[in-house]
Each structure stands twice: as structure tokens, then as C-alpha cells.
Design a protein around this motif. Structure first.
Motif, mmCIF file in Angstrom:
data_model
loop_
_atom_site.group_PDB
_atom_site.id
_atom_site.type_symbol
_atom_site.label_atom_id
_atom_site.label_comp_id
_atom_site.label_asym_id
_atom_site.label_seq_id
_atom_site.Cartn_x
_atom_site.Cartn_y
_atom_site.Cartn_z
ATOM 1 N N ILE A 305 -4.771 11.068 18.731
ATOM 2 C CA ILE A 305 -4.158 11.540 17.482
ATOM 3 C C ILE A 305 -4.904 10.850 16.342
ATOM 4 C CG2 ILE A 305 -2.077 11.553 16.034
ATOM 5 C CD1 ILE A 305 -0.407 11.568 18.495
ATOM 6 N N ILE A 306 -5.362 11.632 15.369
ATOM 7 C CA ILE A 306 -6.000 11.063 14.172
ATOM 8 C C ILE A 306 -5.316 11.752 13.003
ATOM 9 C CG2 ILE A 306 -8.156 10.810 12.865
ATOM 10 C CD1 ILE A 306 -9.561 11.150 15.687
ATOM 11 N N SER A 307 -4.435 11.024 12.328
ATOM 12 C CA SER A 307 -3.565 11.759 11.414
ATOM 13 C C SER A 307 -2.879 10.868 10.394
ATOM 14 C CB SER A 307 -2.478 12.427 12.269
ATOM 15 O OG SER A 307 -1.619 13.197 11.489
ATOM 16 N N ARG A 308 -2.568 11.474 9.262
ATOM 17 C CA ARG A 308 -1.586 10.846 8.383
ATOM 18 C C ARG A 308 -0.262 10.879 9.141
ATOM 19 N NH1 ARG A 308 -0.085 13.795 4.227
ATOM 20 N NH2 ARG A 308 -1.124 15.714 4.840
ATOM 21 N N LEU A 309 0.520 9.815 9.048
ATOM 22 C CA LEU A 309 1.790 9.794 9.776
ATOM 23 C C LEU A 309 2.896 10.251 8.827
ATOM 24 C CD1 LEU A 309 1.310 6.456 11.769
ATOM 25 C CD2 LEU A 309 0.830 8.802 12.492
ATOM 26 N N THR A 310 3.024 11.568 8.724
ATOM 27 C CA THR A 310 4.060 12.148 7.868
ATOM 28 C C THR A 310 4.770 13.237 8.665
ATOM 29 O OG1 THR A 310 2.609 13.872 7.041
ATOM 30 C CG2 THR A 310 2.653 11.840 5.780
ATOM 31 N N GLU A 311 5.888 13.667 8.122
ATOM 32 C CA GLU A 311 6.690 14.678 8.803
ATOM 33 C C GLU A 311 5.890 15.956 9.046
ATOM 34 O OE1 GLU A 311 10.110 15.798 6.547
ATOM 35 O OE2 GLU A 311 10.961 16.827 8.292
ATOM 36 N N GLN A 312 5.037 16.303 8.084
ATOM 37 C CA GLN A 312 4.214 17.515 8.183
ATOM 38 C C GLN A 312 3.491 17.616 9.523
ATOM 39 O OE1 GLN A 312 1.020 17.740 5.255
ATOM 40 N NE2 GLN A 312 -0.149 19.173 6.500
ATOM 41 N N LYS A 313 3.033 16.455 10.014
ATOM 42 C CA LYS A 313 2.118 16.465 11.156
ATOM 43 C C LYS A 313 2.812 16.571 12.510
ATOM 44 C CE LYS A 313 -1.512 16.169 8.510
ATOM 45 N NZ LYS A 313 -2.554 17.211 8.466
ATOM 46 N N GLY A 314 4.136 16.726 12.501
ATOM 47 C CA GLY A 314 4.847 16.934 13.766
ATOM 48 C C GLY A 314 4.984 15.674 14.597
ATOM 49 N N ILE A 315 4.982 14.530 13.935
ATOM 50 C CA ILE A 315 5.051 13.252 14.653
ATOM 51 C C ILE A 315 6.369 13.144 15.436
ATOM 52 C CG2 ILE A 315 4.876 10.725 14.389
ATOM 53 C CD1 ILE A 315 2.357 12.247 13.487
ATOM 54 N N ASP A 316 7.419 13.800 14.925
ATOM 55 C CA ASP A 316 8.711 13.735 15.630
ATOM 56 C C ASP A 316 8.615 14.327 17.033
ATOM 57 O OD1 ASP A 316 10.118 12.692 13.365
ATOM 58 O OD2 ASP A 316 9.858 14.667 12.482
ATOM 59 N N LEU A 317 7.852 15.391 17.169
ATOM 60 C CA LEU A 317 7.705 15.992 18.499
ATOM 61 C C LEU A 317 7.003 15.024 19.437
ATOM 62 C CD1 LEU A 317 6.645 19.719 17.856
ATOM 63 C CD2 LEU A 317 8.896 18.785 18.380
ATOM 64 N N ILE A 318 5.999 14.347 18.906
ATOM 65 C CA ILE A 318 5.248 13.395 19.731
ATOM 66 C C ILE A 318 6.178 12.279 20.202
ATOM 67 C CG2 ILE A 318 3.361 11.707 19.686
ATOM 68 C CD1 ILE A 318 2.014 13.726 17.638
ATOM 69 N N ILE A 319 6.981 11.781 19.260
ATOM 70 C CA ILE A 319 7.916 10.693 19.592
ATOM 71 C C ILE A 319 8.888 11.147 20.681
ATOM 72 C CG2 ILE A 319 9.860 9.364 18.650
ATOM 73 C CD1 ILE A 319 8.269 9.126 16.053
ATOM 74 N N ASN A 320 9.268 12.412 20.595
ATOM 75 C CA ASN A 320 10.206 12.958 21.563
ATOM 76 C C ASN A 320 9.695 12.928 22.992
ATOM 77 O OD1 ASN A 320 12.633 14.646 22.066
ATOM 78 N ND2 ASN A 320 12.420 14.826 19.838
ATOM 79 N N VAL A 321 8.412 13.117 23.183
ATOM 80 C CA VAL A 321 7.920 13.284 24.566
ATOM 81 C C VAL A 321 7.019 12.147 25.057
ATOM 82 C CG1 VAL A 321 7.984 15.783 24.216
ATOM 83 C CG2 VAL A 321 5.807 14.596 24.036
ATOM 84 N N LEU A 322 6.513 11.325 24.126
ATOM 85 C CA LEU A 322 5.433 10.405 24.501
ATOM 86 C C LEU A 322 5.758 9.514 25.702
ATOM 87 C CD1 LEU A 322 2.607 9.465 23.812
ATOM 88 C CD2 LEU A 322 3.575 7.888 22.123
ATOM 89 N N GLU A 323 6.910 8.898 25.687
ATOM 90 C CA GLU A 323 7.201 7.942 26.758
ATOM 91 C C GLU A 323 7.336 8.610 28.125
ATOM 92 O OE1 GLU A 323 9.291 4.219 26.057
ATOM 93 O OE2 GLU A 323 9.933 5.068 24.147
ATOM 94 N N ASP A 324 7.737 9.881 28.132
ATOM 95 C CA ASP A 324 7.807 10.609 29.411
ATOM 96 C C ASP A 324 6.464 10.565 30.130
ATOM 97 O OD1 ASP A 324 10.325 11.317 28.852
ATOM 98 O OD2 ASP A 324 9.951 13.466 28.572
ATOM 99 N N TYR A 325 5.399 10.538 29.328
ATOM 100 C CA TYR A 325 4.062 10.587 29.925
ATOM 101 C C TYR A 325 3.475 9.205 30.141
ATOM 102 C CZ TYR A 325 4.145 15.585 28.996
ATOM 103 O OH TYR A 325 4.474 16.911 28.996
ATOM 104 N N LEU A 326 3.900 8.254 29.327
ATOM 105 C CA LEU A 326 3.284 6.929 29.421
ATOM 106 C C LEU A 326 3.859 6.089 30.561
ATOM 107 C CD1 LEU A 326 2.809 5.856 25.687
ATOM 108 C CD2 LEU A 326 1.114 6.749 27.282
ATOM 109 N N TRP A 327 5.162 6.191 30.776
ATOM 110 C CA TRP A 327 5.766 5.268 31.747
ATOM 111 C C TRP A 327 5.255 5.514 33.165
ATOM 112 C CZ3 TRP A 327 8.719 6.352 36.036
ATOM 113 C CH2 TRP A 327 9.244 7.653 36.139
ATOM 114 N N ASN A 328 4.878 6.785 33.458
ATOM 115 C CA ASN A 328 4.409 7.042 34.830
ATOM 116 C C ASN A 328 2.918 7.392 34.860
ATOM 117 O OD1 ASN A 328 4.527 9.498 33.679
ATOM 118 N ND2 ASN A 328 5.933 10.416 35.137
ATOM 119 N N ASP A 329 2.194 6.884 33.841
ATOM 120 C CA ASP A 329 0.732 6.996 33.854
ATOM 121 C C ASP A 329 0.222 8.420 33.958
ATOM 122 O OD1 ASP A 329 -0.313 4.560 33.394
ATOM 123 O OD2 ASP A 329 -0.402 3.966 35.500
#
Ligand code: ADP
Ligand code: GLC
Length: 485
Positions: A305-329
Motif C-alpha cells: 500500500i502506498i497511500s495518503r491515509l485518509t477515508e477516501q483511500k478505503g483504509i477502513d476496508l483494509i483494517i477490516n480484513v488485514l489481520e485475517d490474512y496476517l495471523w495465519n501467514d
């Protein structure tokens, strides 16, 4: 054609986002095409003018502000590594401080800083004896060049044949200030400020609206966004204004500068590669991961991800799913970004919780961004709205597949990779919800582990979003604007 480009940013001198890249790449192409562009931006404190070879012009501009005059000097130089003339407007009171707009809270006198540049643009052109065919201004910061041209300067023989073209890079930022100071600095007076006037918006100013109303032609940075903003959902409260100017509104897709953005020649990459040497891209990824302390995970997809961290960029969606993918590699994650504090805090938390599968750089880092475009397998851009977006275009050139929401310029540039047809250059989802986003992420992982991955990368690398096409379209638009003058 003589083009006076007035902006608050130009890369690499002063950049907060894609606006700066576009102002630069357009002028570079116009110059190649035989036109004469000049760029005017403020001399911000952080621009090391001496080091960049800027020299005083010896000109002192007398800039009318309200009923009084103010003074500024002009420095002349080139856009680094190009033949494009850039003028820096020097006024320490307004621009001799750190930051472009002020962050996290904006400077309290931004209205005055913006009006000063707009007013000075006309004085600069005259002092330089540069008679513009077009004044091209970008976003609300410089929007007041449009009414200044139409109200004051069209009566001036020097600008009698000058058209005004206003480009919207992002409608979400509009310039809403208390009316009195603006009406005073511009000299238009409060008598021009009344409900429904082109200066008025719900009792305050709206520089964006004013620019849109006074310009000969209005452009925005992708065809899809030009349609979207005419509806209430994307119009940010200005859809009626845009519909009023609908006949003069065009969407021109941004282009990128492949001299700057090419993995074969990019000096910011420790290993260069092209579509025929994708094995080197894999080596680059391993090196990037190793340099950031991650080993033994080269086989996993690297999601960037290379981005301004603002609502426009859909960061909320990323926050919603990120850990699902990180915890189990399931993937390795790398982010370069800065912006709203709550997002920054979240990614710092991720860095500490998953040190072996995440890389987080909070801040702005141009060199590191090139490295990450090169090293990543996928780049996430799940924007709520996106006027154009440049990062997906850079990613594609670097063989990194963009995963985007279908909005604005993302819609115009990214097509879903369909395995049965071997067509497509990325991954696309439509609805702004975490489920659809996650489904797209899963599709990208399937492709990653299949023999189609290099085909998809090749499709992306074969795309041509070069700024010469975009620059030509602006010239057509300028000619169209001149028909009105
Ligand atoms: P926007 O202008 O809305 O931020 P764009 O996609 O048009 O979006 O342009 C963003 C530009 O800023 C790209 O050139 C991208 O590489 C760059 N960028 C964004 N964040 C960073 C960062 N933290 N460090 C370096 N470059 C960044
Ligand atoms: C704005 C938009 C972005 C666009 C850039 C350059 O910052 O958010 O989508 O690419 O301007 O036009």
C-alpha cells in the motif's frame, strides 16, 4: 501555445499527492510537443532553491490585495532534469514556513495564501512578458485565477485573448472559508457575495465552486469521475454546480511519466528488470523483505500500500480484513503512508503485533515508494472514490497487480484478470464492503499461485498510460476554450 500553469504543488519540488506529479508531467510533455509551458508555484521554505539552481529574476511583483499592494519576488529555474521553466513566487510571510498547507491542521491564513498566488500569477505573467494563451489552474487552491481573469484581466489587452481552464483533481477539498477576507483580498467586495452568487456557498466561500463557475472549460482527471461527480453521491455537494457547467466539463485521464517510472531504468531500485526478466523482480522482493527483517517468507504474496491515509483511500476496508490474512501467514504486508492519526496508530499496532509479516513506514518517502512498487506482487487501492489515481498506473508498469474498487480513474484503468481468457491487468470489486474486498483478495491469491501470474503481470506491464496522450487532450481542450474567448 503559451500555457501558464498555476498550482500549489509540482513534483519533485513540492508534493503532497498526485496533483504534483500531474502538473509536472503535463508541462514536460507540452514542452516536448513544441508548446511553451511555464509553471508558477510558491517558494515554500523547504524548497532548497540554491541547490536546485534557481536564480533571482530581479523582478519585484506589485500584487494588489484589497485596497493595498503587497510585494513578492520571483525565482527562475527548471523542473529538475527537464527543460521546463518553473517560477517560484517568494513571499516569506505567506510561504516561508514548513509545509504546503499545514498539517495536521491547516494554516489559519490559507485563504490569503491562495488568493495571493492567484493574484500574483497575473503580475508575474506581465513582468515576464509571457502572454498566456491559457491559464491552467489546479484544484481549489488556485481556483481564484478564474474569476480574476474574467472580472479584472479580460479588460486588460495583455490577457484579452487568454482562456481560463480549471482542473479538478479532487472535489472533496473545496476551500470553504469565511467570506469577508476572501472578498476583500480579491477586491471583489461583499456586494458580489450574496445567496446564489458564484462566490457563495451556504453562507461561506467555496473556491472550488467559484473556479468551476468562472472557468471557460472545466476538466477533471478521468472520464468516469467526470460522470460520477454530476451525481449527489460523488458530487460532494457540488453536483448541481457541475451539472450547470456540464456542457463545458470533460474528463481527461491522467498520464504518468515513464522516464521517471520504469523498472528497467529506475535508479531507486537496487535491481532493475522488465517484462522479460521477471525473475529479477522476485529477487528484488526477496531483497526488500530481507532488508526489512523478514526472512523465509519470499514465497508468500507481498501486498503493498502506498497511500495518503485518509477515508477516501478505503483504509477502513483494509483494517477490516488485514489481520485475517496476517495471523495465519497468508501474505506479507508492506505500507508506506501518512495521514490521519487513527490510521497511523492502527498500522503501528500491526507492525508491533506482526513483526515477521508486516513492514510499516509512516511518513513520506519517495525512494522507498519506488522500491515497494517494484517489490510488491499486489497493490491495494480499495478507494471509496478516486478521481484518477496514479499508484495503480505506477504499479502496473512495475508488474505489480493493482487490486481496486471500481470507481473514478481506477475504473478507467484496471480490468479484472480472467484466467480463462488470459485478459486483464488486476483485480476489481464494486461494492464498498469488506466481503467483496476480501473476495477480490482471494482471487488475487489464486492467480498468484497459478501459472497465470506472469501472464497477468505482462498484461499490466504492457499498458500504456503515458502522459503524452493526456497532454495532447489538454491541448485540444485549450483550443476549445479559446473558441469562447
Ligand atoms: P492522491 O493524489 O489522491 O494522493 P494519487 O494516486 O493520484 O493519489 O497519487 C499519489 C502519489 O503520491 C503517488 O505518486 C504516490 O506514489 C505518492 N505517495 C503517496 N503516499 C506516499 C508516501 N507515503 N511516500 C511516497 N509517496 C507517496
Ligand atoms: C487527486 C486525486 C487522485 C488523482 C490526483 C492527480 O489527489 O485524489 O485520484 O490521481 O489528484 O490528478
Amino acid at each position: 501555445m503559451n500555457i501558464l500553469s498555476v498550482a500549489f504543488e509540482v513534483a519533485p519540488l513540492a508534493k503532497s499527492g498526485g496533483l504534483a506529479d500531474v502538473v509536472a508531467s503535463l508541462a514536460i510533455e507540452w514542452k516536448k510537443q513544441g508548446h511553451t509551458p511555464i509553471i508558477l508555484i510558491p517558494k515554500f521554505y523547504f524548497i532548497d532553491a540554491d541547490k536546485l539552481g534557481f536564480k533571482p529574476t530581479g523582478l519585484t511583483l506589485v500584487v494588489p490585495m484589497g485596497y493595498w499592494n503587497e510585494y513578492a519576488t520571483l525565482l527562475k529555474g527548471k523542473l529538475p532534469n527537464t527543460d521546463v521553466d518553473v517560477y517560484l513566487l517568494e513571499h516569506n510571510g505567506y510561504y516561508g514556513r514548513d509545509g504546503i498547507y499545514g498539517a495536521p491542521s491547516e494554516f489559519g491564513d490559507n485563504d490569503r495564501r491562495f488568493i495571493f498566488l492567484a493574484r500574483a500569477a497575473f503580475e508575474a505573467a506581465k513582468a515576464l512578458k509571457f502572454k498566456p494563451d491559457v491559464i491552467h489552474s489546479h484544484d481549489y487552491h488556485t481556483a481564484f485565477t478564474m474569476p480574476l481573469l474574467k472580472i479584472y484581466h479580460r479588460k486588460d489587452p495583455f490577457f484579452a485573448k487568454t482562456a481560463g481552464v480549471f482542473t479538478i483533481h479532487n472535489l472533496a477539498y473545496q476551500g470553504r472559508f469565511a467570506p469577508q477576507p476572501t472578498m476583500e483580498y480579491t477586491g471583489f467586495g461583499m456586494e458580489q457575495f450574496y445567496p446564489g452568487s458564484w462566490f457563495e456557498y451556504y453562507g461561506g466561500t467555496n473556491y472550488m465552486k467559484t473556479g468551476i463557475m468562472f472557468a471557460d472549460k472545466v476538466t477533471t482527471v478521468s472520464p468516469t469521475y467526470s460522470r460520477e461527480i454530476r451525481s449527489p453521491y460523488f458530487g460532494e455537494g457540488l453536483h448541481d454546480v457541475l451539472n450547470a457547467r456540464g456542457g463545458d466539463l470533460v474528463g481527461i485521464l491522467n498520464g504518468i511519466d515513464y522516464a521517471e517510472w520504469n523498472p528497467k531504468t529506475d535508479k531507486k531500485l537496487p535491481i532493475n528488470y522488465d517484462a522479460n526478466t521477471l525473475d529479477k523482480k522476485k529477487k528484488l522482493k526477496s531483497k526488500f523483505l530481507a532488508e526489512h527483517g523478514i526472512t523465509g517468507k519470499d514465497h508468500l504474496p507481498l501486498i503493498g500500500i502506498i497511500s495518503r491515509l485518509t477515508e477516501q483511500k478505503g483504509i477502513d476496508l483494509i483494517i477490516n480484513v488485514l489481520e485475517d490474512y496476517l495471523w495465519n501467514d497468508r501474505f506479507v504486508f508492506a505500507l508506506i503512508g501518512s495521514g490521519e492519526a487513527h490510521y497511523q496508530n492502527y498500522f503501528n499496532y500491526i507492525k508491533h503485533k506482526y513483526p515477521n509479516s508486516s513492514i510499516v513506514y509512516i511518513g513520506y518517502n519517495e525512494a522507498l515508494s519506488h522500491y515497494l512498487y517494484g517489490a510488491s506482487d499486489f497493490l491495494l487501492i480499495p478507494s471509496r472514490f478516486e478521481p484518477c489515481g496514479l499508484t495503480q498506473m505506477y504499479a502496473m508498469k512495475y508488474g505489480t497487480l493493482p487490486l481496486v474498487r471500481a470507481t473514478g480513474g481506477l475504473s478507467d484503468t484496471v480490468r479484472e484478470f480472467i484466467p480463462s481468457e488470459k485478459q486483464g491487468n488486476g483485480f476489481v470489486f464494486w461494492n464498498y464492503n469488506a466481503g467483496d474486498f476480501q473476495f477480490a483478495l482471494n482471487r488475487s491469491a489464486t492467480i498468484y499461485y497459478s501459472s497465470d501470474m506472469d501472464i497477468a503481470r505482462n498484461n499490466a506491464m504492457a499498458e500504456d498510460f503515458s502522459s503524452n496522450k493526456c497532454a495532447e487532450k489538454y491541448i485540444e481542450c485549450f483550443k476549445w476554450a479559446l473558441e469562447k474567448v
